[in-house]
Design a protein around this motif. Structure first.
Motif, PDB file in Angstrom:
ATOM      1  N   SER A 102      42.672  51.241  26.996  1.00 26.85           N
ATOM      2  CA  SER A 102      42.264  51.591  28.363  1.00 26.85           C
ATOM      3  C   SER A 102      43.031  50.710  29.352  1.00 26.85           C
ATOM      4  O   SER A 102      43.632  49.696  28.974  1.00 26.85           O
ATOM      5  N   GLY A 103      42.968  51.078  30.620  1.00 31.42           N
ATOM      6  CA  GLY A 103      43.631  50.297  31.660  1.00 31.42           C
ATOM      7  C   GLY A 103      43.156  48.851  31.688  1.00 31.42           C
ATOM      8  O   GLY A 103      43.946  47.922  31.824  1.00 31.42           O
ATOM      9  N   GLY A 104      41.847  48.668  31.533  1.00 33.44           N
ATOM     10  CA  GLY A 104      41.285  47.317  31.559  1.00 33.44           C
ATOM     11  C   GLY A 104      41.765  46.492  30.374  1.00 33.44           C
ATOM     12  O   GLY A 104      42.061  45.307  30.506  1.00 33.44           O
ATOM     13  N   GLN A 105      41.854  47.146  29.208  1.00 30.38           N
ATOM     14  CA  GLN A 105      42.342  46.429  28.027  1.00 30.38           C
ATOM     15  C   GLN A 105      43.810  46.058  28.191  1.00 30.38           C
ATOM     16  O   GLN A 105      44.231  44.958  27.836  1.00 30.38           O
ATOM     17  N   ARG A 106      44.585  46.964  28.771  1.00 28.15           N
ATOM     18  CA  ARG A 106      46.003  46.651  28.993  1.00 28.15           C
ATOM     19  C   ARG A 106      46.167  45.457  29.930  1.00 28.15           C
ATOM     20  O   ARG A 106      46.999  44.590  29.711  1.00 28.15           O
ATOM     21  N   GLN A 107      45.335  45.460  30.966  1.00 27.64           N
ATOM     22  CA  GLN A 107      45.443  44.352  31.904  1.00 27.64           C
ATOM     23  C   GLN A 107      45.059  43.037  31.216  1.00 27.64           C
ATOM     24  O   GLN A 107      45.633  41.990  31.474  1.00 27.64           O
ATOM     25  N   ARG A 108      44.093  43.108  30.296  1.00 30.67           N
ATOM     26  CA  ARG A 108      43.721  41.923  29.528  1.00 30.67           C
ATOM     27  C   ARG A 108      44.857  41.423  28.649  1.00 30.67           C
ATOM     28  O   ARG A 108      45.048  40.228  28.492  1.00 30.67           O
ATOM     29  N   VAL A 109      45.596  42.370  28.058  1.00 31.37           N
ATOM     30  CA  VAL A 109      46.752  41.975  27.235  1.00 31.37           C
ATOM     31  C   VAL A 109      47.784  41.248  28.106  1.00 31.37           C
ATOM     32  O   VAL A 109      48.326  40.212  27.727  1.00 31.37           O
TER      33      VAL A 109
ATOM     34  N   ASN B  62      45.290  48.877  39.746  1.00 30.64           N
ATOM     35  CA  ASN B  62      45.353  50.161  39.046  1.00 30.64           C
ATOM     36  C   ASN B  62      44.073  50.500  38.291  1.00 30.64           C
ATOM     37  O   ASN B  62      44.016  51.493  37.574  1.00 30.64           O
ATOM     38  N   LEU B  63      43.048  49.680  38.430  1.00 30.76           N
ATOM     39  CA  LEU B  63      41.810  49.907  37.678  1.00 30.76           C
ATOM     40  C   LEU B  63      40.759  50.569  38.565  1.00 30.76           C
ATOM     41  O   LEU B  63      40.786  50.424  39.783  1.00 30.76           O
ATOM     42  N   ASP B  64      39.814  51.275  37.922  1.00 31.30           N
ATOM     43  CA  ASP B  64      38.747  51.865  38.725  1.00 31.30           C
ATOM     44  C   ASP B  64      37.761  50.772  39.172  1.00 31.30           C
ATOM     45  O   ASP B  64      37.800  49.641  38.680  1.00 31.30           O
ATOM     46  N   ALA B  65      36.898  51.125  40.108  1.00 34.02           N
ATOM     47  CA  ALA B  65      36.064  50.126  40.784  1.00 34.02           C
ATOM     48  C   ALA B  65      35.202  49.327  39.804  1.00 34.02           C
ATOM     49  O   ALA B  65      35.061  48.113  39.936  1.00 34.02           O
ATOM     50  N   LYS B  66      34.653  49.999  38.797  1.00 32.52           N
ATOM     51  CA  LYS B  66      33.748  49.323  37.862  1.00 32.52           C
ATOM     52  C   LYS B  66      34.515  48.275  37.044  1.00 32.52           C
ATOM     53  O   LYS B  66      34.098  47.121  36.937  1.00 32.52           O
ATOM     54  N   LEU B  67      35.649  48.712  36.495  1.00 28.10           N
ATOM     55  CA  LEU B  67      36.469  47.789  35.709  1.00 28.10           C
ATOM     56  C   LEU B  67      36.991  46.636  36.554  1.00 28.10           C
ATOM     57  O   LEU B  67      37.083  45.501  36.108  1.00 28.10           O
TER      58      LEU B  67
ATOM     59  N   GLY C 100      35.526  45.237  38.989  1.00 27.55           N
ATOM     60  CA  GLY C 100      34.451  44.257  39.101  1.00 27.55           C
ATOM     61  C   GLY C 100      34.344  43.383  37.857  1.00 27.55           C
ATOM     62  O   GLY C 100      34.236  42.167  37.951  1.00 27.55           O
ATOM     63  N   GLN C 101      34.393  44.026  36.685  1.00 27.65           N
ATOM     64  CA  GLN C 101      34.322  43.271  35.421  1.00 27.65           C
ATOM     65  C   GLN C 101      35.482  42.293  35.296  1.00 27.65           C
ATOM     66  O   GLN C 101      35.304  41.133  34.938  1.00 27.65           O
ATOM     67  N   MET C 102      36.689  42.794  35.574  1.00 28.04           N
ATOM     68  CA  MET C 102      37.883  41.955  35.400  1.00 28.04           C
ATOM     69  C   MET C 102      37.887  40.807  36.404  1.00 28.04           C
ATOM     70  O   MET C 102      38.368  39.718  36.104  1.00 28.04           O
ATOM     71  N   ARG C 103      37.346  41.081  37.584  1.00 24.79           N
ATOM     72  CA  ARG C 103      37.255  40.025  38.597  1.00 24.79           C
ATOM     73  C   ARG C 103      36.426  38.870  38.054  1.00 24.79           C
ATOM     74  O   ARG C 103      36.804  37.705  38.146  1.00 24.79           O
ATOM     75  N   THR C 104      35.286  39.218  37.443  1.00 29.67           N
ATOM     76  CA  THR C 104      34.425  38.191  36.854  1.00 29.67           C
ATOM     77  C   THR C 104      35.173  37.443  35.749  1.00 29.67           C
ATOM     78  O   THR C 104      35.077  36.223  35.640  1.00 29.67           O
ATOM     79  N   GLU C 105      35.919  38.197  34.936  1.00 25.31           N
ATOM     80  CA  GLU C 105      36.647  37.552  33.837  1.00 25.31           C
ATOM     81  C   GLU C 105      37.725  36.608  34.324  1.00 25.31           C
ATOM     82  O   GLU C 105      37.936  35.537  33.771  1.00 25.31           O
ATOM     83  N   ILE C 106      38.430  37.058  35.361  1.00 25.39           N
ATOM     84  CA  ILE C 106      39.497  36.203  35.894  1.00 25.39           C
ATOM     85  C   ILE C 106      38.899  34.923  36.460  1.00 25.39           C
ATOM     86  O   ILE C 106      39.420  33.831  36.235  1.00 25.39           O
ATOM     87  N   ALA C 107      37.775  35.056  37.159  1.00 25.57           N
ATOM     88  CA  ALA C 107      37.122  33.870  37.721  1.00 25.57           C
ATOM     89  C   ALA C 107      36.707  32.908  36.595  1.00 25.57           C
ATOM     90  O   ALA C 107      36.945  31.706  36.679  1.00 25.57           O
ATOM     91  N   ARG C 108      36.143  33.475  35.531  1.00 22.81           N
ATOM     92  CA  ARG C 108      35.698  32.650  34.400  1.00 22.81           C
ATOM     93  C   ARG C 108      36.891  31.965  33.723  1.00 22.81           C
ATOM     94  O   ARG C 108      36.864  30.768  33.437  1.00 22.81           O
ATOM     95  N   MET C 109      37.946  32.746  33.518  1.00 25.67           N
ATOM     96  CA  MET C 109      39.134  32.226  32.856  1.00 25.67           C
ATOM     97  C   MET C 109      39.758  31.092  33.665  1.00 25.67           C
ATOM     98  O   MET C 109      40.101  30.044  33.129  1.00 25.67           O
ATOM     99  N   GLN C 110      39.850  31.312  34.974  1.00 23.84           N
ATOM    100  CA  GLN C 110      40.494  30.296  35.804  1.00 23.84           C
ATOM    101  C   GLN C 110      39.645  29.026  35.845  1.00 23.84           C
ATOM    102  O   GLN C 110      40.177  27.933  35.813  1.00 23.84           O
TER     103      GLN C 110
ATOM    104  N   THR D  38      36.981  42.057  48.477  1.00 19.42           N
ATOM    105  CA  THR D  38      36.026  41.370  47.602  1.00 19.42           C
ATOM    106  C   THR D  38      36.732  40.323  46.752  1.00 19.42           C
ATOM    107  O   THR D  38      36.229  39.202  46.596  1.00 19.42           O
ATOM    108  N   GLU D  39      37.876  40.679  46.197  1.00 16.90           N
ATOM    109  CA  GLU D  39      38.625  39.695  45.415  1.00 16.90           C
ATOM    110  C   GLU D  39      38.978  38.497  46.293  1.00 16.90           C
ATOM    111  O   GLU D  39      38.838  37.342  45.891  1.00 16.90           O
TER     112      GLU D  39
END
Ligand code: ADP
Ligand code: ADP
Length: 228
Positions: free
Chosen positions: A138-145, A166-171, A173-183, A198-199
Motif C-alpha cells: 500500500s502507499g503507506g507501506q511504501r512510504q514506510r520503506v 500522496n497518502l489518503d487522509a487517514k493514513l 494521520g497514522q504516518m504523522r504519529t509514526e514520524i513524530a514517534r520515530m523522531q 496539521t503536520e
C-alpha cells in the motif's frame, strides 16, 4: 545528530530571480524544523542544497561547524525521503531498506546490515513484508520503506520532502504519529517540507515560513498559532 547552519544561502537557476534568497537558519542538534510556504517558494531547492543534490550559488552551509558546500552528497551523511518514495521496484522491501548500506563505499558487514534492517523493520512495523516487492504494498507501506531506508543508515539528519502528500487522509494521520514517534526516539535532526497545516502545527519544534525564496518567519507552532 547534527547541527545544520544555513548562512546567507542563495540559489540562482540561470540568471533569473533567485529561487532561494539570502536564507539564514540555525538548526540545533536533534531539532525538528518544518519548512512551509506556497508552491514554488524554494522549499525543495533548499532541501536539495542541504543534501547536496543542488549546488549552492552563494552563502555557507555548515554541518557540525564544518563548511560542506563542496562536499559530495554521500559524504554529508544525510538521508532524504521523497514524496514519491523512489523505491527500487525490482528489489524486495528488505533489499530496498538495506540498499544504502550495501553501496560500495559504505563497507558495512553483511551481518550488521541484517541487524540494522531488522531494527528498522521493527520500528516501522514492516517485519511481515520484508520479502515483498514495492508494487505489492500500500502507499503507506511504501512510504514506510522509504523511511526505513533513511533510518537504517544512522544518518546525521533526515530531510523530508512532503513525504505524506500522496497518502489518503487517514493514513496521513497514522504516518504523522509514526514520524513524530520515530523522531522522538531517534532524536535525529529533521527538516520537513510540507504544505499540510496539521503536520506543520503538530510535528515541529519550529516552523520556518518561506515566501518567494525569502525566509519570512521562524517560530514555534504555538507562537504562530497565537499571533494575530
Ligand atoms: P517549492 O519546493 O517550494 O515548490 P522549488 O524549490 O521547487 O519550490 O522551486 C523554487 C523556484 O525555483 C521555482 O520558481 C521553480 O520554478 C524554480 N526551479 C526549481 N528547480 C529548477 C530547475 N531545476 N531549473 C530552473 N528553475 C528551477
Ligand atoms: P554514486 O555514489 O554511485 O555516484 P549518486 O551520484 O547517485 O551515486 O549519489 C552519490 C551518493 O549521494 C549516494 O551514494 C548517496 O549516498 C547520496 N545520495 C544521493 N541521493 C541522495 C538523497 N536523496 N539523500 C541522501 N543521500 C543521497
Amino acid at each position: 545528530m547534527a547541527r545544520i547552519e544555513l548562512k546567507n544561502i542563495v540559489k540562482k537557476y540561470g540568471d533569473g530571480f533567485p529561487a532561494v534568497n539570502d536564507v539564514s537558519l540555525d538548526i540545533a542538534d536533534g531539532e525538528f524544523v518544518i519548512l512551509v510556504g506556497p508552491s514554488g517558494c524554494g522549499k525543495s531547492t533548499l532541501l536539495r542544497m542541504i543534501v547536496g543534490l543542488e549546488d549552492i550559488t552563494e552563502g555557507d552551509l555548515l554541518i557540525d561547524g564544518e563548511r560542506v558546500n563542496d562536499l559530495a552528497p554521500r559524504d554529508r551523511d544525510l538521508a532524504m525521503v521523497f514524496q514519491n518514495y523512489a523505491l527500487y521496484p525490482h528489489l524486495s522491501v528488505g533489499e530496498n531498506i538495506a540498499f544504502p548500506l550495501r553501496l560500495n563505499h559504505s563497507k558495512v558487514p553483511e551481518s550488521e546490515v541484517r541487524d540494522r534492517v531488522q531494527r528498522a523493520a521493527d520500528m516501522l512495523e514492516l517485519n511481515e513484508h520484508l520479502d515483498r516487492k514495492p508494487a505489492n504494498l500500500s502507499g503507506g507501506q511504501r512510504q514506510r520503506v522509504a523511511m526505513g531506508r533513511a533510518i537504517v543508515r544512522d544518518a546525521k539528519a533526515f530531510l523530508f520532502d512532503e513525504p505524506l502528500s500522496n497518502l489518503d487522509a487517514k493514513l496521513r494521520g497514522q504516518m504523522r504519529t509514526e514520524i513524530a514517534r520515530m523522531q522522538r526516539s531517534l532524536a535525529t535532526t529533521t527538516v520537513y517540507v510540507t504544505h499540510d497545516q496539521t503536520e506543520a502545527m503538530t510535528l515541529g519544534d519550529r516552523v520556518a515560513v518561506l515566501r518567494k525564496g525569502v525566509l519570512q518567519q521562524v517560530a514555534s507552532p504555538r507562537e504562530l498559532y497565537e499571533q494575530p
